[in-house]
Design a protein around this motif. Structure first.
Motif, PDB file in Angstrom:
ATOM      1  N   ARG A 328     -18.064 114.518 115.173  1.00 44.68           N
ATOM      2  CA  ARG A 328     -19.408 114.251 114.649  1.00 44.68           C
ATOM      3  C   ARG A 328     -19.300 113.634 113.254  1.00 44.68           C
ATOM      4  NH1 ARG A 328     -20.329 119.485 116.920  1.00 44.68           N
ATOM      5  NH2 ARG A 328     -21.207 119.120 118.967  1.00 44.68           N
ATOM      6  N   ASP A 329     -20.270 112.813 112.930  1.00 40.29           N
ATOM      7  CA  ASP A 329     -20.299 112.185 111.614  1.00 40.29           C
ATOM      8  C   ASP A 329     -20.582 113.186 110.512  1.00 40.29           C
ATOM      9  OD1 ASP A 329     -19.577 109.651 111.942  1.00 40.29           O
ATOM     10  OD2 ASP A 329     -21.605 108.886 112.355  1.00 40.29           O
ATOM     11  N   GLU A 330     -21.197 114.301 110.902  1.00 41.22           N
ATOM     12  CA  GLU A 330     -21.617 115.259 109.882  1.00 41.22           C
ATOM     13  C   GLU A 330     -20.434 115.925 109.170  1.00 41.22           C
ATOM     14  OE1 GLU A 330     -25.348 117.276 112.089  1.00 41.22           O
ATOM     15  OE2 GLU A 330     -23.541 116.723 113.179  1.00 41.22           O
ATOM     16  N   VAL A 331     -20.760 116.499 108.023  1.00 44.66           N
ATOM     17  CA  VAL A 331     -19.802 117.314 107.268  1.00 44.66           C
ATOM     18  C   VAL A 331     -19.975 118.758 107.731  1.00 44.66           C
ATOM     19  CG1 VAL A 331     -19.176 118.133 104.958  1.00 44.66           C
ATOM     20  CG2 VAL A 331     -20.070 115.808 105.268  1.00 44.66           C
ATOM     21  N   ALA A 332     -18.882 119.484 107.854  1.00 47.77           N
ATOM     22  CA  ALA A 332     -18.977 120.920 108.106  1.00 47.77           C
ATOM     23  C   ALA A 332     -18.336 121.665 106.937  1.00 47.77           C
ATOM     24  CB  ALA A 332     -18.281 121.291 109.406  1.00 47.77           C
ATOM     25  N   MET A 333     -18.953 122.784 106.590  1.00 47.75           N
ATOM     26  CA  MET A 333     -18.396 123.607 105.511  1.00 47.75           C
ATOM     27  C   MET A 333     -18.420 125.058 105.933  1.00 47.75           C
ATOM     28  SD  MET A 333     -19.477 124.102 101.535  1.00 47.75           S
ATOM     29  CE  MET A 333     -19.256 122.394 101.155  1.00 47.75           C
ATOM     30  N   THR A 334     -17.374 125.791 105.554  1.00 54.27           N
ATOM     31  CA  THR A 334     -17.377 127.222 105.809  1.00 54.27           C
ATOM     32  C   THR A 334     -17.127 127.975 104.513  1.00 54.27           C
ATOM     33  OG1 THR A 334     -16.570 128.994 107.257  1.00 54.27           O
ATOM     34  CG2 THR A 334     -14.923 127.451 106.471  1.00 54.27           C
ATOM     35  N   VAL A 335     -17.914 129.014 104.306  1.00 55.15           N
ATOM     36  CA  VAL A 335     -17.766 129.881 103.132  1.00 55.15           C
ATOM     37  C   VAL A 335     -17.261 131.228 103.646  1.00 55.15           C
ATOM     38  CG1 VAL A 335     -18.977 131.058 101.254  1.00 55.15           C
ATOM     39  CG2 VAL A 335     -19.624 128.713 101.889  1.00 55.15           C
ATOM     40  N   VAL A 336     -16.123 131.651 103.114  1.00 55.79           N
ATOM     41  CA  VAL A 336     -15.534 132.922 103.546  1.00 55.79           C
ATOM     42  C   VAL A 336     -16.162 134.057 102.749  1.00 55.79           C
ATOM     43  CG1 VAL A 336     -13.399 134.292 103.550  1.00 55.79           C
ATOM     44  CG2 VAL A 336     -13.362 131.884 104.264  1.00 55.79           C
ATOM     45  N   MET A 337     -16.593 135.098 103.454  1.00 61.37           N
ATOM     46  CA  MET A 337     -17.012 136.331 102.791  1.00 61.37           C
ATOM     47  C   MET A 337     -15.890 137.344 102.971  1.00 61.37           C
ATOM     48  SD  MET A 337     -21.038 136.536 103.754  1.00 61.37           S
ATOM     49  CE  MET A 337     -21.401 137.737 102.464  1.00 61.37           C
ATOM     50  N   ILE A 381     -13.333 145.374 108.679  1.00 58.59           N
ATOM     51  CA  ILE A 381     -12.044 146.066 108.819  1.00 58.59           C
ATOM     52  C   ILE A 381     -10.886 145.225 108.283  1.00 58.59           C
ATOM     53  CG2 ILE A 381     -12.754 147.472 110.809  1.00 58.59           C
ATOM     54  CD1 ILE A 381     -11.071 145.415 112.516  1.00 58.59           C
ATOM     55  N   GLY A 382     -11.211 144.155 107.542  1.00 55.31           N
ATOM     56  CA  GLY A 382     -10.137 143.297 107.026  1.00 55.31           C
ATOM     57  C   GLY A 382     -10.473 142.794 105.636  1.00 55.31           C
ATOM     58  N   GLY A 383      -9.616 141.915 105.102  1.00 56.28           N
ATOM     59  CA  GLY A 383      -9.825 141.329 103.781  1.00 56.28           C
ATOM     60  C   GLY A 383     -10.821 140.183 103.865  1.00 56.28           C
ATOM     61  N   ARG A 384     -10.448 139.151 104.649  1.00 56.65           N
ATOM     62  CA  ARG A 384     -11.418 138.087 104.914  1.00 56.65           C
ATOM     63  C   ARG A 384     -12.202 138.521 106.148  1.00 56.65           C
ATOM     64  NH1 ARG A 384      -8.538 132.457 105.083  1.00 56.65           N
ATOM     65  NH2 ARG A 384      -7.028 133.564 106.356  1.00 56.65           N
ATOM     66  N   VAL A 385     -13.513 138.512 106.055  1.00 60.61           N
ATOM     67  CA  VAL A 385     -14.334 139.226 107.044  1.00 60.61           C
ATOM     68  C   VAL A 385     -15.268 138.296 107.820  1.00 60.61           C
ATOM     69  CG1 VAL A 385     -16.080 141.043 107.276  1.00 60.61           C
ATOM     70  CG2 VAL A 385     -14.113 141.393 105.774  1.00 60.61           C
ATOM     71  N   LEU A 386     -15.935 137.383 107.134  1.00 62.73           N
ATOM     72  CA  LEU A 386     -16.901 136.493 107.807  1.00 62.73           C
ATOM     73  C   LEU A 386     -16.680 135.061 107.327  1.00 62.73           C
ATOM     74  CD1 LEU A 386     -20.103 138.655 107.180  1.00 62.73           C
ATOM     75  CD2 LEU A 386     -18.894 138.455 109.369  1.00 62.73           C
ATOM     76  N   ASN A 387     -17.051 134.118 108.177  1.00 61.82           N
ATOM     77  CA  ASN A 387     -17.016 132.696 107.812  1.00 61.82           C
ATOM     78  C   ASN A 387     -18.377 132.105 108.122  1.00 61.82           C
ATOM     79  OD1 ASN A 387     -13.759 132.026 107.840  1.00 61.82           O
ATOM     80  ND2 ASN A 387     -14.346 133.587 109.325  1.00 61.82           N
ATOM     81  N   VAL A 388     -19.174 131.898 107.098  1.00 61.58           N
ATOM     82  CA  VAL A 388     -20.487 131.300 107.325  1.00 61.58           C
ATOM     83  C   VAL A 388     -20.286 129.788 107.336  1.00 61.58           C
ATOM     84  CG1 VAL A 388     -22.863 131.140 106.549  1.00 61.58           C
ATOM     85  CG2 VAL A 388     -21.554 133.251 106.174  1.00 61.58           C
ATOM     86  N   THR A 389     -20.571 129.177 108.479  1.00 57.91           N
ATOM     87  CA  THR A 389     -20.150 127.803 108.743  1.00 57.91           C
ATOM     88  C   THR A 389     -21.378 126.959 109.038  1.00 57.91           C
ATOM     89  OG1 THR A 389     -18.171 128.775 109.707  1.00 57.91           O
ATOM     90  CG2 THR A 389     -18.542 126.451 110.143  1.00 57.91           C
ATOM     91  N   ALA A 390     -21.502 125.828 108.336  1.00 47.98           N
ATOM     92  CA  ALA A 390     -22.718 125.030 108.465  1.00 47.98           C
ATOM     93  C   ALA A 390     -22.395 123.548 108.514  1.00 47.98           C
ATOM     94  CB  ALA A 390     -23.655 125.310 107.292  1.00 47.98           C
ATOM     95  N   LYS A 391     -23.290 122.807 109.164  1.00 45.68           N
ATOM     96  CA  LYS A 391     -23.193 121.349 109.190  1.00 45.68           C
ATOM     97  C   LYS A 391     -24.253 120.761 108.275  1.00 45.68           C
ATOM     98  CE  LYS A 391     -24.164 121.062 113.524  1.00 45.68           C
ATOM     99  NZ  LYS A 391     -24.398 120.915 114.936  1.00 45.68           N
ATOM    100  N   GLY A 392     -24.032 119.515 107.882  1.00 47.71           N
ATOM    101  CA  GLY A 392     -25.049 118.800 107.123  1.00 47.71           C
ATOM    102  C   GLY A 392     -24.727 117.321 107.145  1.00 47.71           C
ATOM    103  N   LYS A 393     -25.735 116.498 106.829  1.00 44.92           N
ATOM    104  CA  LYS A 393     -25.487 115.055 106.783  1.00 44.92           C
ATOM    105  C   LYS A 393     -24.628 114.717 105.575  1.00 44.92           C
ATOM    106  CE  LYS A 393     -29.199 113.046 109.445  1.00 44.92           C
ATOM    107  NZ  LYS A 393     -29.596 114.351 110.035  1.00 44.92           N
ATOM    108  N   THR A 394     -24.747 115.529 104.528  1.00 43.24           N
ATOM    109  CA  THR A 394     -23.940 115.334 103.329  1.00 43.24           C
ATOM    110  C   THR A 394     -23.220 116.646 103.032  1.00 43.24           C
ATOM    111  OG1 THR A 394     -25.710 116.124 101.906  1.00 43.24           O
ATOM    112  CG2 THR A 394     -25.656 113.755 102.336  1.00 43.24           C
ATOM    113  N   VAL A 395     -22.256 116.572 102.124  1.00 39.84           N
ATOM    114  CA  VAL A 395     -21.545 117.794 101.734  1.00 39.84           C
ATOM    115  C   VAL A 395     -22.527 118.757 101.080  1.00 39.84           C
ATOM    116  CG1 VAL A 395     -19.494 118.670 100.589  1.00 39.84           C
ATOM    117  CG2 VAL A 395     -19.631 116.278 101.169  1.00 39.84           C
ATOM    118  N   ALA A 396     -23.403 118.205 100.237  1.00 37.30           N
ATOM    119  CA  ALA A 396     -24.359 119.067  99.525  1.00 37.30           C
ATOM    120  C   ALA A 396     -25.258 119.795 100.534  1.00 37.30           C
ATOM    121  CB  ALA A 396     -25.189 118.238  98.550  1.00 37.30           C
ATOM    122  N   GLN A 397     -25.654 119.071 101.585  1.00 36.73           N
ATOM    123  CA  GLN A 397     -26.519 119.697 102.593  1.00 36.73           C
ATOM    124  C   GLN A 397     -25.766 120.790 103.377  1.00 36.73           C
ATOM    125  OE1 GLN A 397     -28.117 117.505 106.126  1.00 36.73           O
ATOM    126  NE2 GLN A 397     -29.686 116.904 104.630  1.00 36.73           N
ATOM    127  N   ALA A 398     -24.522 120.497 103.744  1.00 34.22           N
ATOM    128  CA  ALA A 398     -23.718 121.502 104.451  1.00 34.22           C
ATOM    129  C   ALA A 398     -23.545 122.728 103.561  1.00 34.22           C
ATOM    130  CB  ALA A 398     -22.364 120.921 104.852  1.00 34.22           C
TER     131      ALA A 398
END
Ligand code: AMP
Ligand code: GLY
Length: 430
Positions: A328-337, A381-398
């Motif tokens: 996809r042309d979109e940008v994807a970003m994931t933020v680890v909690m 039950i771990g150190g890295r626990v969640l990955n909130v993952t989003a798409k956007g047309k731009t990096v800022a939007q993702a």
């Protein structure tokens, strides 16, 4: 098994494996999907199985009993331990390199020697199995300099020494047993400067299919400060890896590696993850991993438009030449909690709620260190626990979408970096 459809087993329990399961579950070629051991999220898209990956015969037995047509091995440790070889020997298709080919991640010295032999651009180095020779070599170098335990050390075996004194201490720590068997040998490496990028290529022993680029955020703190982690967030694509740099990396790094591995009788199959330093002299290899990155895989899966199953099968059986992948042309970003205090000691067992509110067309959560009890309650039950993952047309939007998702989650015992994507957003905003 339904005719022409495939039962698939994914091995692992991280965000990477949840993302792989989520993507595989969308394939029209899939009959049943199993994940072992899985996590609190994989259970939504696959059947979680209690299976010990260290027990290769148990994995083979499960695959035979369930008529598994493809095993996707997520983490490096079972690959380095030869699980793909055991499956292949039993006639079960495995996505992931053989034990010998996994040495590209399992031994830093192995990879450095291969680079030297095949003239692959990488940091100058020395490889040692005894302290005195390492100290003598170091006396002829200047700081900063990098000292690395040779074997798998869960991402902790790399010491960036600001002074030669620190580097001498690192040698003594490694040979003193700080990393166990992983420190039976070490590599001393020139310090490279530049920006890092992650590059993923599917390989079938002979053919290589570039997948996509990404950038990770290894330090725990905003502004890239604090100790190293497994990765606190990622985005794809990484615009710094231009098509020209991708081509240069294929010609100078990936293809020579595949040729050299084939010549050694260790043809590389699976995904090859090149950690690159983009230096003023061009891309240089920092390290290889023999698996998908975590959290990079999460953004790759969100951007991949094509069915992944034929590509995984083709990598396993040598027919990648017939495969192409659409992104996809979109940008994807994931933020680890992560759990508060990670990567140092953290508490387990806190309850996470409101996860169901996060999902939109653009945003979703991949689980890592979570468990789901019979009432559906999710605990960390771990150190890295969640990955909130989003798409956007731009990096800022993702990024905005991802952090809106983070804001909906009720988990006081967790934290995340607030600046994932900062480099790319600076570039985007010129
Ligand atoms: P590795 O486990 O080899 O990826 O190393 C972990 C991190 O250490 C890399 O992502 C880099 O940020 C850094 N690093 C490793 N080797 C070098 C090097 N030769 N020069 C500069 N930084 C390095
Ligand atoms: N995110 C880096 C890694 O998976 O090694």
């Amino acid at each position: 098994m339904t005719e022409n459809k495939l039962n698939i087993l994914v091995l692992g329990s991280g965000g990477r494996e949840h993302a792989l399961c989520w993507k595989i579950a969308q394939s029209p070629l899939l009959a049943n999907l199993f994940c072992a051991p899985g996590n609190g999220g994989t259970g939504n898209v696959a059947q979680n199985i209690d299976l010990n990956m260290d027990d290769h015969q148990a994995v083979v037995d499960f695959c035979q009993a369930q008529q598994i047509g493809l095993v996707v091995i997520g983490p490096e440790a079972p690959l380095v331990a030869g699980l793909a070889d055991a499956l292949t020997a039993a006639g079960i298709a495995a996505f992931g390199p053989s034990k010998e080919a996994a040495q590209l991640e399992g031994s830093k010295g192995y990879t450095k020697d291969l680079c030297a032999e095949a003239n692959i651009p990488t940091a100058a180095y020395g490889r040692f199995d005894a302290a005195q020779a390492a100290h003598d070599y170091l006396d002829r170098q200047s700081a900063p300099i990098v000292v690395k335990a040779d074997g798998l050390a869960a991402g902790k075996g790399v010491i960036i020494a600001e002074t030669l004194q620190q580097a001498h201490e690192a040698i003594d720590d490694i040979f003193g047993g700080a990393f166990g068997q992983a420190g039976a040998e070490l590599v001393i490496e020139e310090f490279l400067t530049g920006e890092e990028a992650s590059f993923f290529v599917l390989c079938d022993g002979e053919n290589a299919l570039p997948m996509a680029t990404a950038q990770d955020h290894k330090r725990v703190g905003d502004g890239d400060t604090g100790p190293n982690t497994g990765g606190m967030g990622a985005y794809s694509p990484a615009s710094i890896m231009t098509p020209a740099l991708v081509e240069q990396t294929m010609q100078e790094i990936i293809l020579p590696t595949m040729k050299a591995m084939a010549e050694r009788g260790a043809a590389y199959r699976g995904v090859l993850f090149a950690g690159l330093m983009l230096t003023p002299q061009g891309p240089k290899l920092i390290e290889y991993n023999c698996r998908f990155g975590d959290p990079e895989c999460q953004v790759l899966m969100q951007r991949l438009d094509s069915d992944i199953v034929p590509a995984l099968q083709a990598a396993a059986n040598g027919s990648l030449a017939n495969i192409s992948l659409n992104w996809r042309d979109e940008v994807a970003m994931t933020v680890v909690m992560a759990a508060n205090n990670y990567p140092a000691a953290y508490e387990k067992g806190s309850v996470i709620s409101q996860l169901e509110n996060v999902d939109t067309d653009d945003t979703m959560v991949f689980h890592a260190g979570t468990a789901r009890d019979e009432n559906g309650t999710i605990t960390a039950i771990g150190g890295r626990v969640l990955n909130v993952t989003a798409k956007g047309k731009t990096v800022a939007q993702a990024r905005d979408n991802a952090y809106i998702g983070v804001g909906k989650i009720d988990w006081p015992e967790g934290f995340c970096r607030q600046d994932i994507g900062w480099r790319e957003i600076q570039r985007e905003q010129g």
